[in-house]
Design an enzyme around this catalytic site. Structure first.
Site, short mmCIF file in Angstrom:
data_model
loop_
_atom_site.label_atom_id
_atom_site.label_comp_id
_atom_site.label_asym_id
_atom_site.label_seq_id
_atom_site.Cartn_x
_atom_site.Cartn_y
_atom_site.Cartn_z
N CYS A 112 0.82 -1.22 0.00
CA CYS A 112 0.00 0.00 0.00
C CYS A 112 0.85 1.27 0.00
O CYS A 112 0.37 2.34 -0.36
CB CYS A 112 -0.94 0.00 1.19
N HIS A 252 -3.27 7.36 2.97
CA HIS A 252 -3.71 6.06 2.47
C HIS A 252 -5.11 5.79 3.03
O HIS A 252 -5.37 5.99 4.20
CB HIS A 252 -2.73 4.98 2.92
N ASN A 282 -10.13 0.20 0.53
CA ASN A 282 -8.67 0.24 0.49
C ASN A 282 -8.20 -0.30 -0.86
O ASN A 282 -8.26 -1.51 -1.10
CB ASN A 282 -8.12 -0.60 1.65
C1 COA Z 1 -10.12 -4.89 10.63
C2 COA Z 1 -10.67 -3.84 11.55
C3 COA Z 1 -11.65 -2.97 10.81
C4 COA Z 1 -11.40 -4.52 12.70
O1 COA Z 1 -11.91 -3.54 13.56
P1 COA Z 1 -11.82 -3.77 15.13
O2 COA Z 1 -12.51 -2.63 15.78
O3 COA Z 1 -10.38 -3.96 15.45
O4 COA Z 1 -12.66 -5.06 15.31
P2 COA Z 1 -12.20 -6.36 16.09
O5 COA Z 1 -11.05 -6.99 15.39
O6 COA Z 1 -12.08 -5.98 17.52
O7 COA Z 1 -13.46 -7.30 15.90
C5 COA Z 1 -14.54 -7.16 16.73
C6 COA Z 1 -15.50 -8.28 16.40
O8 COA Z 1 -16.08 -8.04 15.11
C7 COA Z 1 -16.01 -9.24 14.36
N1 COA Z 1 -15.90 -8.90 12.94
C8 COA Z 1 -14.79 -8.84 12.17
N2 COA Z 1 -15.12 -8.49 10.92
C9 COA Z 1 -16.46 -8.31 10.92
C10 COA Z 1 -17.39 -7.95 9.93
N3 COA Z 1 -17.01 -7.67 8.66
N4 COA Z 1 -18.68 -7.85 10.27
C11 COA Z 1 -19.10 -8.13 11.51
N5 COA Z 1 -18.27 -8.48 12.49
C12 COA Z 1 -16.95 -8.57 12.19
C13 COA Z 1 -14.81 -9.97 14.88
O9 COA Z 1 -14.91 -11.35 14.59
C14 COA Z 1 -14.88 -9.66 16.35
O10 COA Z 1 -15.80 -10.55 16.91
P3 COA Z 1 -15.49 -11.27 18.31
O11 COA Z 1 -15.27 -10.16 19.30
O12 COA Z 1 -16.71 -12.07 18.54
O13 COA Z 1 -14.25 -12.07 18.04
C15 COA Z 1 -9.54 -2.95 12.14
O14 COA Z 1 -8.77 -3.71 13.04
C16 COA Z 1 -8.65 -2.41 11.07
O15 COA Z 1 -9.04 -1.61 10.25
N6 COA Z 1 -7.34 -2.79 11.06
C17 COA Z 1 -6.42 -2.34 10.05
C18 COA Z 1 -6.61 -3.15 8.80
C19 COA Z 1 -5.96 -2.52 7.59
O16 COA Z 1 -5.96 -1.34 7.43
N7 COA Z 1 -5.43 -3.36 6.70
C20 COA Z 1 -4.85 -2.95 5.48
C21 COA Z 1 -3.57 -2.24 5.70
S1 COA Z 1 -2.93 -1.58 4.20
#
Ligand code: COA
Length: 330
Positions: A112, A252, A282
C-alpha cells in the site's frame, strides 16, 4: 537541482461496485458494522475483462493526456504494485506494451506504500538530472487475493489505479521530502502466503491451495495509527514548515479511524484531509494517487500548496512525502 513537478494525473476504476449491502448477503456482516469500524460503504472490484494492466494503462493514458504528453516523450515508467499480472515481466513493461514507447520500466514493491515509494524513486531520477519525464503509477487488484468467506478482510479492499506524470522544473515543485520506513519483523501481520495458483497451470497442480490475504487487523491498526502520524510529521519537518502550513493531507485510505488519528496528530481540520475510503475502500497502492487526482480535479489543491502524502501497508512498510503542488518552472 531540478525539481520533479506533477504535471498530469489520472485514475481508473473497475466497473463493478460491491456495496456493504451486497456483502451482507455473502458473509455474516452488516452495513452498520462496516461503516462504524472502517467508514467504508462501497468499493470497486475487478471483473474478468479487467486486470492490473488494464487499470494501470487507463490511469496512465489519462495522466499523459492531462500533461499533454505522448508515451514516446516519457523517459521512465515506475509502477508501485503488489499485484502484477505477471511475476516475471514487470507491471511497468506490461503497461508500456499497451502505451508504446521505449522508456525504462520497472516496478517498486511496497504494497500500500507502493505509490509514495515509487513517486520518491521516480522523482529522484529527475532531481539527479538523469531524466526529464517520468510516469509513476500506483495500481492494485488485491481483491483477487481476498477470501470472500472471511468477513474480517473481505469488507476492506477494492481495486483501482492512479498515475502521475513528473516533469523537470526549475521551481521548487513536486516531492520535496521523503520518509521511508519498514518493520520487516512484522510482516506476518499482513501477507499473502504464496501465490502458486495465480496462473491456470499452477491451479491444476495445487487445486486445494488458495493464496488468500492473511491479516491481524488489530496489530495493523495499532501500527498504522502510529506510523501514519509520525511519518507525515517527519516529512513536513524535513521541509522546514509547520503543520499550520499544510494545505492538504492525502492519506492512504484504509480505514476512516486511522485517517482521523493521523489528522489529529497533525492538528488538521477535516476539510484539509482527503477522504474517499467510503466510496472506494482500500485500493492499496492506488489509494494515494486516486485521492490526489480527486483533490486536483476538484481544485481543492492549487499552485504552491503543500500537500502531504502518507501511506502504510504490508511489509510492514510506510512512506510519506511533502509535495509542493503546481507546474511553475516547467
Ligand atoms: C479490521 C478492523 C476494521 C477490525 O476492527 P476492530 O474494531 O479492530 O474489530 P475487532 O477486530 O475488535 O473485531 C470485533 C468483532 O467483530 C467481528 N468482525 C470482524 N469483521 C467483521 C465484519 N465484517 N462484520 C461483523 N463483524 C466482524 C470480529 O470477529 C470480532 O468478533 P469477536 O469479538 O466475537 O471475536 C480494524 O482492526 C482495522 O481496520 N485494522 C487495520 C486493517 C488494515 O488497514 N489493513 C490494510 C492495511 S494496508
Amino acid at each position: 537541482m531540478p525539481f520533479a513537478a506533477i504535471t498530469g494525473w489520472g485514475t481508473a476504476l473497475p466497473e463493478r461496485v460491491l456495496t456493504n449491502h451486497d456483502l451482507e448477503s455473502m458473509v455474516d456482516t452488516t452495513d452498520e458494522w462496516i461503516v462504524s469500524r472502517t467508514g467504508i460503504r462501497e468499493r470497486r472490484i475487478v471483473g474478468d475483462h479487467e486486470s492490473t494492466t488494464s487499470l494501470a494503462t487507463a490511469a496512465a493514458r489519462a495522466a499523459l493526456e492531462k500533461a499533454g504528453r505522448t508515451p514516446d516523450e516519457i523517459d521512465l515508467i515506475v509502477v508501485g504494485t503488489a499485484t502484477p499480472d505477471d511475476f516475471l515481466v514487470s507491471q511497468a513493461c506490461l503497461v508500456q506494451a499497451e502505451l508504446g514507447g521505449s522508456a525504462g520500466a520497472f516496478d517498486v514493491g511496497a504494497a500500500c506504500a507502493g505509490f509514495v515509494t515509487a513517486l520518491s524513486v521516480g522523482s529522484q531520477f529527475i532531481n539527479a538530472d538523469v531524466y526529464h519525464r517520468v510516469l509513476v503509477i500506483g495500481v492494485d487488484t488485491l481483491t483477487r487475493y481476498v477470501d470472500y468467506t472471511d468477513r474480517s478482510t473481505c469488507v476492506l479492499f477494492g481495486d483501482g489505479a492512479g498515475a502521475v506524470v513528473l516533469e523537470r522544473s526549475t521551481e521548487k515543485r513536486g516531492l520535496l521530502s521523503t520518509v521511508l520506513g519498514a518493520d520487516g519483523a512484522g510482516y506476518k501481520h499482513l501477507y499473502v502466503p504464496g501465490m502458486a495458483n495465480l496462473v491456470p497451470e499452477s491451479a491444476d497442480l495445487f487445486p486445494e491451495y488458495r493464496p488468500y490475504l492473511q491479516m491481524n487487523g488489530k496489530e495493523v491498526f495499532r501500527f498504522a495509527v502510529q506510523v501514519m502520524g509520525d511519518a507525515a510529521a517527519a516529512a513536513i519537518a524535513k521541509v522546514g514548515i509547520g503543520f499550520d502550513q499544510v494545505d492538504m493531507l492525502i492519506p492512504h485510505q484504509a480505514n476512516l479511524r486511522i485517517i482521523d488519528a493521523a489528522a489529529r496528530r497533525l492538528d488538521l481540520p477535516r476539510d484539509k484531509v482527503w477522504v474517499n475510503v467510503d466510496r472506494l475502500g482500500n485500493t492499496s497502492a492506488a489509494s494515494v494517487p486516486i485521492a490526489l487526482a480527486e483533490a486536483a480535479d476538484s481544485e481543492s489543491i492549487k499552485e504552491g500548496d503543500n500537500v502531504v502524502l502518507v501511506a502504510f501497508g504490508a511489509g510492514l512498510a510506510w512512506a510519506a512525502g511533502l509535495v509542493r503542488w503546481g507546474t511553475a518552472g516547467i
